[in-house]
Motif scaffolding. Structure first.
Motif, PDB file in Angstrom:
ATOM      1  N   MET A   1      54.082  18.344  78.025  1.00 42.42           N
ATOM      2  CA  MET A   1      54.592  17.126  77.405  1.00 42.42           C
ATOM      3  C   MET A   1      54.783  17.361  75.906  1.00 42.42           C
ATOM      4  O   MET A   1      53.880  17.848  75.229  1.00 42.42           O
ATOM      5  N   LEU A 136      59.429   7.250  80.433  1.00 42.10           N
ATOM      6  CA  LEU A 136      59.203   8.512  81.141  1.00 42.10           C
ATOM      7  C   LEU A 136      58.415   8.334  82.436  1.00 42.10           C
ATOM      8  O   LEU A 136      58.440   9.234  83.285  1.00 42.10           O
ATOM      9  N   GLU A 137      57.715   7.231  82.583  1.00 45.24           N
ATOM     10  CA  GLU A 137      56.890   7.041  83.777  1.00 45.24           C
ATOM     11  C   GLU A 137      57.730   6.464  84.916  1.00 45.24           C
ATOM     12  O   GLU A 137      58.671   5.694  84.680  1.00 45.24           O
ATOM     13  N   ARG A 141      56.134   9.456  91.927  1.00 44.33           N
ATOM     14  CA  ARG A 141      56.277  10.810  91.395  1.00 44.33           C
ATOM     15  C   ARG A 141      56.606  11.804  92.499  1.00 44.33           C
ATOM     16  O   ARG A 141      56.257  11.601  93.659  1.00 44.33           O
ATOM     17  N   TYR A 193      57.169  16.083  82.747  1.00 43.04           N
ATOM     18  CA  TYR A 193      58.161  15.028  82.592  1.00 43.04           C
ATOM     19  C   TYR A 193      59.534  15.625  82.280  1.00 43.04           C
ATOM     20  O   TYR A 193      59.653  16.647  81.603  1.00 43.04           O
ATOM     21  N   VAL A 210      59.385  12.793  87.029  1.00 46.25           N
ATOM     22  CA  VAL A 210      57.981  13.164  86.885  1.00 46.25           C
ATOM     23  C   VAL A 210      57.594  14.048  88.069  1.00 46.25           C
ATOM     24  O   VAL A 210      57.681  13.622  89.220  1.00 46.25           O
TER      25      VAL A 210
END
Length: 229
Positions: A1, A136-137, A141, A193, A210
């Motif tokens: 990250m 970004l979340e 995922r 990410y 992600v």
């Protein structure tokens, strides 16, 4: 990250990204040496009024400044070609994942399983959990087993997209009607990410990626939980 004010690359999370970082450092050192030599030569020519006629017209000098750049280009080209072949090599992947780009989210399908597929949307700012990264979340995922070769089949349903995860050294275009392929191995567990890297419309900035790398046992438990749901 990546972190604020970071100037370099993200830490490598795959062998390919480690190779790319080494190649970057190798090439940058060559650029620094050339720049320093050129700067020194320019400074020397400006600060001195004496010139040697034989130096300006010598055939040996012309041979040197013709052959030396060719050698430097070979020193750059050979490692570059090696990495290109490594990036295209797909040897016995343990898992194949097909991802489709949409406006404006990603969908993932684990083709080795009968019914394991889901969509991945960005989590709105107001719904973020404490400590999560804004823009970004995602809600779902892409979970992969660490230290296992993963094959990605990448395409798009509407317009051009690009599936990019910098820490893994991956950036592959998602083109409607075409299936692109790439591979990666995560060298350690963690969250990695990425974002769509092709301008695909008004919400281009809101389709993050992600990748969650976990030990194999945790991946099997996660997949069984989704399949039984």
């Amino acid at each position: 990250m990546a972190h604020p004010s970071q100037l370099g690359f993200q830490d490598a999370a795959s062998p390919i990204m480690e190779e790319l970082l080494h190649f970057h450092d190798h090439t940058l050192m060559i650029v620094f040496l050339i720049s320093a030599f050129v700067l020194y030569t320019i400074t020397l020519m400006i600060t001195t009024s004496l010139t040697h006629t034989n130096t300006m017209d010598a055939q040996e000098v012309e041979m040197i400044w013709t052959i030396l750049p060719a050698i430097i280009l070979i020193m750059i080209a050979l490692p570059s070609l090696r990495i290109l072949y490594l990036m295209d090599e797909v040897n016995n992947p343990h898992l194949t994942i097909k991802t489709l780009g949409h406006q404006w989210y990603w969908s993932y399908e684990y083709t080795d399983y009968e019914d394991l597929a889901f969509d991945s949307y960005m989590v709105p700012t107001q719904d973020l959990a404490p400590g999560s990264f804004r823009l970004l979340e995602v809600d779902n995922r892409m979970v992969v087993p660490m230290e296992s070769p993963i094959r990605m089949l990448i395409s798009a349903e509407d317009v051009l997209h690009s599936w990019a995860v910098p820490a893994l050294g991956i950036k592959t275009d998602a083109i409607p009607g075409r299936l692109n392929q790439t591979t990666f191995i995560t060298s350690h567990p963690g969250l990695f990410y990425g974002q769509c890297s092709e301008i695909c419309g008004s919400n281009h900035s809101f389709m993050p990626i992600v990748v969650e790398a976990v030990p194999l046992q945790h991946f099997e438990n996660w997949s069984m939980t989704l399949l039984s749901a």
